[in-house]
Write a protein that holds these residues in place. Structure first.
Motif, short mmCIF file in Angstrom:
data_model
loop_
_atom_site.label_atom_id
_atom_site.label_comp_id
_atom_site.label_asym_id
_atom_site.label_seq_id
_atom_site.Cartn_x
_atom_site.Cartn_y
_atom_site.Cartn_z
N ARG A 154 1.18 45.56 -3.45
CA ARG A 154 1.99 44.99 -2.37
C ARG A 154 2.91 43.90 -2.93
NH1 ARG A 154 -2.97 42.92 0.88
NH2 ARG A 154 -3.46 42.45 -1.30
N ILE A 155 4.19 44.04 -2.64
CA ILE A 155 5.20 43.11 -3.13
C ILE A 155 5.90 42.44 -1.97
CG2 ILE A 155 7.33 42.90 -4.49
CD1 ILE A 155 6.45 45.33 -6.09
N LYS A 156 6.01 41.12 -2.04
CA LYS A 156 6.60 40.35 -0.95
C LYS A 156 7.52 39.28 -1.53
CE LYS A 156 5.29 37.62 3.13
NZ LYS A 156 4.15 37.11 3.94
N GLU A 157 8.49 38.84 -0.73
CA GLU A 157 9.40 37.77 -1.15
C GLU A 157 9.30 36.59 -0.19
OE1 GLU A 157 13.27 39.35 -3.35
OE2 GLU A 157 13.08 40.25 -1.37
N VAL A 158 9.47 35.40 -0.74
CA VAL A 158 9.52 34.18 0.07
C VAL A 158 10.75 33.39 -0.39
CG1 VAL A 158 7.02 34.07 0.44
CG2 VAL A 158 8.04 32.91 -1.53
N PRO A 159 11.37 32.64 0.50
CA PRO A 159 12.57 31.87 0.10
C PRO A 159 12.22 30.67 -0.77
CG PRO A 159 11.99 31.41 2.38
CD PRO A 159 11.09 32.53 1.94
N ILE A 160 13.06 30.41 -1.76
CA ILE A 160 12.91 29.24 -2.60
C ILE A 160 14.28 28.60 -2.79
CG2 ILE A 160 10.92 30.13 -3.88
CD1 ILE A 160 12.92 30.76 -6.19
N SER A 161 14.28 27.38 -3.25
CA SER A 161 15.53 26.70 -3.59
C SER A 161 15.77 26.86 -5.09
CB SER A 161 15.45 25.22 -3.21
OG SER A 161 14.39 24.59 -3.92
N VAL A 162 16.95 26.50 -5.53
CA VAL A 162 17.27 26.60 -6.95
C VAL A 162 18.38 25.60 -7.28
CG1 VAL A 162 19.01 28.40 -6.64
CG2 VAL A 162 17.84 28.19 -8.84
N ARG A 163 18.39 25.12 -8.50
CA ARG A 163 19.45 24.21 -8.93
C ARG A 163 19.91 24.65 -10.32
NH1 ARG A 163 17.13 18.34 -10.50
NH2 ARG A 163 19.20 18.35 -11.45
N TYR A 164 21.23 24.50 -10.56
CA TYR A 164 21.79 24.92 -11.84
C TYR A 164 22.35 23.75 -12.64
CZ TYR A 164 21.26 29.72 -10.26
OH TYR A 164 20.74 30.91 -9.83
N ASP A 165 22.30 22.55 -12.07
CA ASP A 165 22.78 21.37 -12.78
C ASP A 165 21.64 20.75 -13.58
OD1 ASP A 165 21.44 20.73 -10.43
OD2 ASP A 165 22.51 18.84 -10.18
N VAL A 166 21.06 21.56 -14.48
CA VAL A 166 19.93 21.12 -15.29
C VAL A 166 20.38 20.96 -16.73
CG1 VAL A 166 18.18 22.09 -13.79
CG2 VAL A 166 19.22 23.53 -15.55
N PRO A 167 19.78 20.02 -17.47
CA PRO A 167 20.22 19.77 -18.85
C PRO A 167 19.91 20.91 -19.81
CG PRO A 167 18.27 18.47 -18.33
CD PRO A 167 18.74 19.07 -17.04
N ASN A 168 18.74 21.56 -19.62
CA ASN A 168 18.33 22.62 -20.55
C ASN A 168 18.59 23.98 -19.92
OD1 ASN A 168 17.27 20.73 -22.44
ND2 ASN A 168 15.48 20.50 -21.13
N GLN A 169 19.86 24.35 -19.85
CA GLN A 169 20.21 25.62 -19.24
C GLN A 169 19.88 26.77 -20.18
OE1 GLN A 169 24.18 25.71 -17.71
NE2 GLN A 169 23.98 23.79 -16.61
N HIS A 170 20.01 28.00 -19.61
CA HIS A 170 19.70 29.21 -20.37
C HIS A 170 20.50 29.24 -21.67
CE1 HIS A 170 18.74 33.34 -21.23
NE2 HIS A 170 18.03 33.42 -20.13
N LYS A 171 19.82 29.59 -22.77
CA LYS A 171 20.48 29.59 -24.07
C LYS A 171 21.46 30.75 -24.22
CE LYS A 171 16.49 29.62 -26.07
NZ LYS A 171 15.42 29.68 -27.10
N MET A 172 21.23 31.85 -23.51
CA MET A 172 22.10 33.01 -23.65
C MET A 172 23.28 32.93 -22.71
SD MET A 172 19.51 36.26 -24.03
CE MET A 172 20.90 37.36 -24.20
N ASN A 173 24.39 33.54 -23.13
CA ASN A 173 25.56 33.65 -22.26
C ASN A 173 25.20 34.52 -21.06
OD1 ASN A 173 28.09 35.40 -21.46
ND2 ASN A 173 28.86 33.49 -22.32
N PRO A 174 25.52 34.08 -19.83
CA PRO A 174 25.14 34.85 -18.64
C PRO A 174 25.64 36.28 -18.67
CG PRO A 174 25.92 32.67 -18.01
CD PRO A 174 26.21 32.82 -19.48
N LEU A 175 26.84 36.51 -19.24
CA LEU A 175 27.40 37.85 -19.27
C LEU A 175 26.61 38.76 -20.21
CD1 LEU A 175 29.72 39.57 -18.15
CD2 LEU A 175 31.07 38.92 -20.14
N SER A 176 26.35 38.28 -21.43
CA SER A 176 25.59 39.09 -22.38
C SER A 176 24.15 39.28 -21.91
CB SER A 176 25.61 38.45 -23.77
OG SER A 176 25.04 37.15 -23.73
#
Length: 269
Positions: A154-176
């Protein structure tokens, strides 16, 4: 001159906080690290295991909300969706990319979700006991959904918040990063649903080929002019379409045989 400031690595900080730290002998990627952590949680017999990205985008205060459906026995996998709550501010380019990946995951798994790439999740004991699937890199979120859906979890979703103004962002380019995950999902579709990935494109190409042939001969009948280029392209499309449809049928038969063989083994076990 020394300042007297001592710097600690993340693992050392976790140790000081009293956490069970799993040290990997070598960097095996995100999927390998997550599998190791979830396997450790399973060995502890926990009622729910929560996973979340380490870049600071998620709010740890929302862990109870994500884990709640699992603890209540309502779900085996809970996905924290950034798109169920309009308050979650997601950049337009990220939203577009996520929607493409989610659509591809839905096609490959036959399990509709709104945020297939969310790393904020909770797993039940049953889910932890069904982690016997292979995954590499950043495609583990999609692979997990497809595997659990095929097992009837059984798979379910619940709402969460998110922020992108963080110092340690994803190391990979979003496109690649997005194209890499998409390529893996397309491979998943080809493996899980060959009729869809090969049969439908083949049918469309064959239709184009037949249409081109009809147009060519109709035009020749009316004007006595034979369009060799259109005929050649149409014939090529028809041939390729029939080849794809045949490939899809053969692969689908092999998938059915593998599934029936796996089912007999489970019954025998």
């Amino acid at each position: 001159m020394t300042t007297g400031i001592q710097y600690f690595k993340p693992a050392e900080i976790a140790d000081l906080a009293g956490a069970d730290v799993i040290r990997m002998p070598e960097n095996g990627g995100k999927a390998s690290a997550l599998m190791a952590g979830l396997e450790h949680a399973r060995s502890l017999g926990v009622m729910a295991a929560v996973m979340m990205d380490a870049d600071g985008q998620h709010d740890p205060a929302e862990i109870p909300a994500v884990a709640a459906p699992v603890l209540a026995g309502e779900a085996d996998l809970v996905i924290g969706s950034r798109f169920l709550d309009k308050k979650a501010k997601v950049p337009a380019y990220r939203r577009l990319g996520q929607e493409v990946l989610t659509l591809a995951t839905t096609v490959g798994s036959a399990c509709p979700t709104t945020d297939s790439q969310s790393g904020f999740r909770a797993l039940s004991r049953k889910a932890l006991a069904n982690l016997d699937f292979a995954s590499e890199g950043y495609a583990i979120e999609s692979d997990m959904i497809a595997h659990f859906a095929s097992r009837g979890l059984r798979i379910k979703e619940v709402p969460i918040s998110v922020r992108y103004d963080v110092p340690n962002q994803h190391k990979m380019n979003p496109l690649s990063h997005g194209f890499g995950v998409l390529a893996t999902i397309v491979g998943l579709i080809g493996y899980k649903r060959p009729l869809l990935s090969f049969g439908i494109p083949g049918f469309l190409l064959a239709g184009v080929g037949v249409s081109a042939g009809i147009y060519t001969f109709s035009s020749f009948y009316e004007t006595s002019q034979f369009h060799y280029i259109i005929f050649t392209l149409g014939f090529s499309a028809l041939f390729l379409g029939l080849l794809l449809m045949t490939t899809g049928l053969i692969l689908n038969s092999l998938v059915q045989i593998m599934r029936s063989t796996g089912a007999r083994r489970e019954v025998g076990a």
